[in-house]
Design an enzyme around this catalytic site. Structure first.
Site, short mmCIF file in Angstrom:
data_model
loop_
_atom_site.label_atom_id
_atom_site.label_comp_id
_atom_site.label_asym_id
_atom_site.label_seq_id
_atom_site.Cartn_x
_atom_site.Cartn_y
_atom_site.Cartn_z
N ASP A 50 0.87 -1.18 0.00
CA ASP A 50 0.00 0.00 0.00
C ASP A 50 0.91 1.23 0.00
O ASP A 50 1.56 1.53 1.01
CB ASP A 50 -0.89 -0.03 1.26
CG ASP A 50 -1.85 1.15 1.29
OD1 ASP A 50 -1.64 2.12 0.53
OD2 ASP A 50 -2.80 1.10 2.10
N SER A 119 -2.60 13.96 -15.96
CA SER A 119 -3.80 13.80 -16.79
C SER A 119 -4.18 15.14 -17.42
O SER A 119 -3.90 16.21 -16.85
CB SER A 119 -4.94 13.33 -15.87
OG SER A 119 -6.19 13.56 -16.47
N CYS A 121 -6.95 16.15 -17.22
CA CYS A 121 -7.95 16.69 -16.28
C CYS A 121 -7.39 17.89 -15.52
O CYS A 121 -8.14 18.56 -14.80
CB CYS A 121 -8.41 15.63 -15.28
SG CYS A 121 -9.61 14.50 -15.98
N TYR A 147 -9.95 15.40 -8.93
CA TYR A 147 -8.92 14.49 -9.48
C TYR A 147 -7.85 15.31 -10.20
O TYR A 147 -6.65 15.10 -10.03
CB TYR A 147 -9.61 13.50 -10.41
CG TYR A 147 -8.72 12.64 -11.27
CD1 TYR A 147 -8.03 11.55 -10.75
CD2 TYR A 147 -8.60 12.90 -12.64
CE1 TYR A 147 -7.24 10.75 -11.56
CE2 TYR A 147 -7.82 12.11 -13.45
CZ TYR A 147 -7.13 11.04 -12.92
OH TYR A 147 -6.34 10.25 -13.73
N ASN A 176 -7.68 10.39 -22.28
CA ASN A 176 -8.47 9.20 -21.93
C ASN A 176 -7.90 7.96 -22.64
O ASN A 176 -7.83 7.94 -23.86
CB ASN A 176 -9.87 9.49 -22.44
CG ASN A 176 -10.91 8.86 -21.61
OD1 ASN A 176 -10.77 7.70 -21.24
ND2 ASN A 176 -11.96 9.61 -21.32
N GLU A 189 -14.93 2.03 -14.60
CA GLU A 189 -14.57 2.00 -16.01
C GLU A 189 -14.74 3.36 -16.66
O GLU A 189 -15.58 4.15 -16.25
CB GLU A 189 -15.39 0.93 -16.76
CG GLU A 189 -16.88 1.13 -16.80
CD GLU A 189 -17.61 0.68 -15.52
OE1 GLU A 189 -16.97 0.52 -14.47
OE2 GLU A 189 -18.84 0.53 -15.58
N LYS A 198 -21.60 -1.96 -22.89
CA LYS A 198 -23.05 -1.80 -23.13
C LYS A 198 -23.41 -2.34 -24.52
O LYS A 198 -24.46 -2.97 -24.68
CB LYS A 198 -23.45 -0.33 -23.02
CG LYS A 198 -23.41 0.17 -21.58
CD LYS A 198 -23.76 1.64 -21.50
CE LYS A 198 -23.63 2.14 -20.06
NZ LYS A 198 -24.22 3.45 -19.85
N ARG A 218 -14.06 14.49 -27.02
CA ARG A 218 -12.92 13.87 -26.35
C ARG A 218 -11.95 13.32 -27.38
O ARG A 218 -12.30 13.10 -28.54
CB ARG A 218 -13.37 12.66 -25.50
CG ARG A 218 -14.32 12.96 -24.37
CD ARG A 218 -13.58 13.59 -23.19
NE ARG A 218 -14.49 13.83 -22.09
CZ ARG A 218 -15.29 14.90 -21.99
NH1 ARG A 218 -15.28 15.80 -22.94
NH2 ARG A 218 -16.09 15.06 -20.96
P1 NAD Z 1 -5.76 1.62 -12.86
O1 NAD Z 1 -6.78 1.90 -11.82
O2 NAD Z 1 -5.99 0.48 -13.77
O3 NAD Z 1 -4.33 1.46 -12.21
C1 NAD Z 1 -3.94 2.14 -11.03
C2 NAD Z 1 -3.35 1.12 -10.08
O4 NAD Z 1 -2.95 1.80 -8.88
C3 NAD Z 1 -4.35 0.02 -9.68
O5 NAD Z 1 -3.88 -1.26 -10.01
C4 NAD Z 1 -4.48 0.20 -8.18
O6 NAD Z 1 -4.63 -1.03 -7.47
C5 NAD Z 1 -3.16 0.89 -7.83
N1 NAD Z 1 -3.28 1.53 -6.52
C6 NAD Z 1 -4.32 2.27 -6.04
N2 NAD Z 1 -4.10 2.61 -4.78
C7 NAD Z 1 -2.90 2.08 -4.43
C8 NAD Z 1 -2.13 2.09 -3.24
N3 NAD Z 1 -2.57 2.71 -2.13
N4 NAD Z 1 -0.94 1.45 -3.23
C9 NAD Z 1 -0.49 0.80 -4.34
N5 NAD Z 1 -1.18 0.76 -5.49
C10 NAD Z 1 -2.37 1.40 -5.54
O7 NAD Z 1 -5.59 2.99 -13.69
P2 NAD Z 1 -4.85 3.26 -15.06
O8 NAD Z 1 -5.88 3.58 -16.07
O9 NAD Z 1 -3.84 2.19 -15.34
O10 NAD Z 1 -4.09 4.62 -14.69
C11 NAD Z 1 -2.71 4.67 -14.36
C12 NAD Z 1 -2.32 6.11 -14.07
O11 NAD Z 1 -2.60 6.93 -15.21
C13 NAD Z 1 -3.10 6.73 -12.90
O12 NAD Z 1 -2.24 7.59 -12.19
C14 NAD Z 1 -4.17 7.55 -13.58
O13 NAD Z 1 -4.61 8.61 -12.79
C15 NAD Z 1 -3.41 8.03 -14.82
N6 NAD Z 1 -4.32 8.38 -15.93
C16 NAD Z 1 -5.07 7.42 -16.53
C17 NAD Z 1 -5.91 7.76 -17.58
C18 NAD Z 1 -6.76 6.72 -18.27
O14 NAD Z 1 -7.49 7.10 -19.21
N7 NAD Z 1 -6.71 5.47 -17.90
C19 NAD Z 1 -6.00 9.10 -18.01
C20 NAD Z 1 -5.23 10.06 -17.35
C21 NAD Z 1 -4.36 9.69 -16.33
#
Ligand code: NAD
Length: 323
Positions: A50, A119, A121, A147, A176, A189, A198, A218
């Site tokens: 963690d 991001s 965002c 976020y 995204n 998701e 869907k 987007r």
């Molecule tokens: P994801 O949720 O699939 O992966 C994030 C991982 O972080 C998960 O496996 C989760 O278990 C882990 N995690 C959460 N809390 C934790 C903790 N306390 N200790 C250890 N691990 C922990 O998300 P993703 O889509 O793979 O995104 C990866 C990164 O990219 C994130 O930082 C997200 O904010 C960023 N991001 C993603 C997107 C997207 O479209 N997917 C867009 C912009 C930014």
């Protein structure tokens, strides 16, 4: 052999990044609070930690005599718009802890290169047809959701620690992202996965519910393209944040129609109330292009690789609930 630590390796993008680093010849340690839901990890070693806890961040980076050459920080408590709007406090609490402790551990531990996943965002909302925004236009800051504010704060944390400890930091602002082996159900998701699900659940000629009025614009990036951008950015000289996204902007209705086309189904849309997020997006990718990066997957190419995987998950879950 270079050594990399990937935080968030049990997640969608982190899981794909581990595969890429292995192909590039790295020794990889994956770290996450959970194992990957959809595939076995390709990491040489996987630690369940963690990362909100400072000592766990130190352990994550402890390779004995040597330092990791590269650390990729993708761990986050995150999800699509539904999650972003319903879990503001969890997002701000958990992600700020992960980022402050992981950046601190990496900088004090002498990690030479640190990647942080930000991001788009972090940007303000845009109007339809506004000219492209460049990275510097993140300020004056007005992210649309908490976020985004946390991401912007954590970008600043990474640069502050980089200045003090001489760590090289690379930051990408992701659009995204979608692809196989990502969250496709359960409330976290994102739009492309939710719409693929869907459509997979609907009959030919059926109707699906879509949040908003379908006009929000987007850009969606296929995961292999994003991972290629991360890899190139990490090994570039670009010191300031870089957007990574596909220069193909589509409405939510276009996204549904693309998925329906790939699925070979006629699908009607019922627009319903729901958290939509910003109206429009239009960002410059010039910085990331300067690394030699270019996207290979237009939306339909990426959906053609993602839809069959989600369709299979839908079938599997139907079979399991029928047992
Ligand atoms: P994801 O949720 O699939 O992966 C994030 C991982 O972080 C998960 O496996 C989760 O278990 C882990 N995690 C959460 N809390 C934790 C903790 N306390 N200790 C250890 N691990 C922990 O998300 P993703 O889509 O793979 O995104 C990866 C990164 O990219 C994130 O930082 C997200 O904010 C960023 N991001 C993603 C997107 C997207 O479209 N997917 C867009 C912009 C930014």
């Amino acid at each position: 052999m270079k050594r990399a630590v990937v935080c968030g390796a049990g997640g969608f993008i982190g899981g794909h990044l581990v595969k890429r680093l292995k192909r590039e010849g790295f020794w990889v340690r994956g770290v996450d609070i959970k194992t990957h839901e959809f595939c076995k990890s390709f990491a040489d070693e996987f630690l369940l930690l963690d990362l909100r806890i400072p000592g766990n961040c130190v352990s994550a980076l402890d390779l004995g005599q040597e330092q990791p050459d590269e650390v990729y920080q993708l761990a986050a408590d995150m999800g699509g718009m539904g999650f972003i709007h319903s879990a503001e406090c969890e997002i701000m609490h958990n992600n700020v802890l992960i980022n402050i402790h992981m950046t601190d551990a990496a900088a004090r531990g002498g990690v030479p290169r640190y990647f942080y996943s930000s991001s788009v965002c972090i940007y303000r909302d845009m109007k339809f047809g506004e000219p492209e925004m460049v990275e510097e236009q993140a300020y004056p800051a007005m992210p649309d959701n908490e976020y985004g504010w946390e991401k912007l704060y954590s970008e600043r944390v990474a640069y502050a620690f980089a200045r003090k400890y001489g760590m090289k930091v690379r930051i990408a602002r992701f659009q995204n992202c979608y692809g196989p082996e990502g969250t496709w159900t359960g409330g976290r998701e994102k739009a492309p996965a939710a719409i693929c699900r869907k459509v997979a659940e609907a009959q030919d000629g059926g109707t699906i519910d879509v949040w908003g009025d379908g006009t929000a614009v987007r850009s969606y990036i296929y995961v292999d393209d994003l991972v290629d951008g991360i890899y190139r950015l990490m090994h570039s000289d670009l010191e300031s944040p870089a957007n990574i996204g596909l220069p193909q902007y589509v409405s939510v209705t276009d996204l549904v129609n693309t998925v329906a086309d790939v699925a070979g189904k006629r699908i009607g849309i019922r627009y319903v109330d729901g958290p939509v997020g910003v109206q429009s997006r239009n960002f410059s990718n010039e910085k990331i292009y300067s690394t030699g990066w270019e996207p290979k997957f237009m939306l339909k190419d990426g959906i053609s690789r993602t839809y069959p995987w989600i369709e299979k998950q839908v079938q599997k879950s139907r079979e399991q609930s029928a047992e």
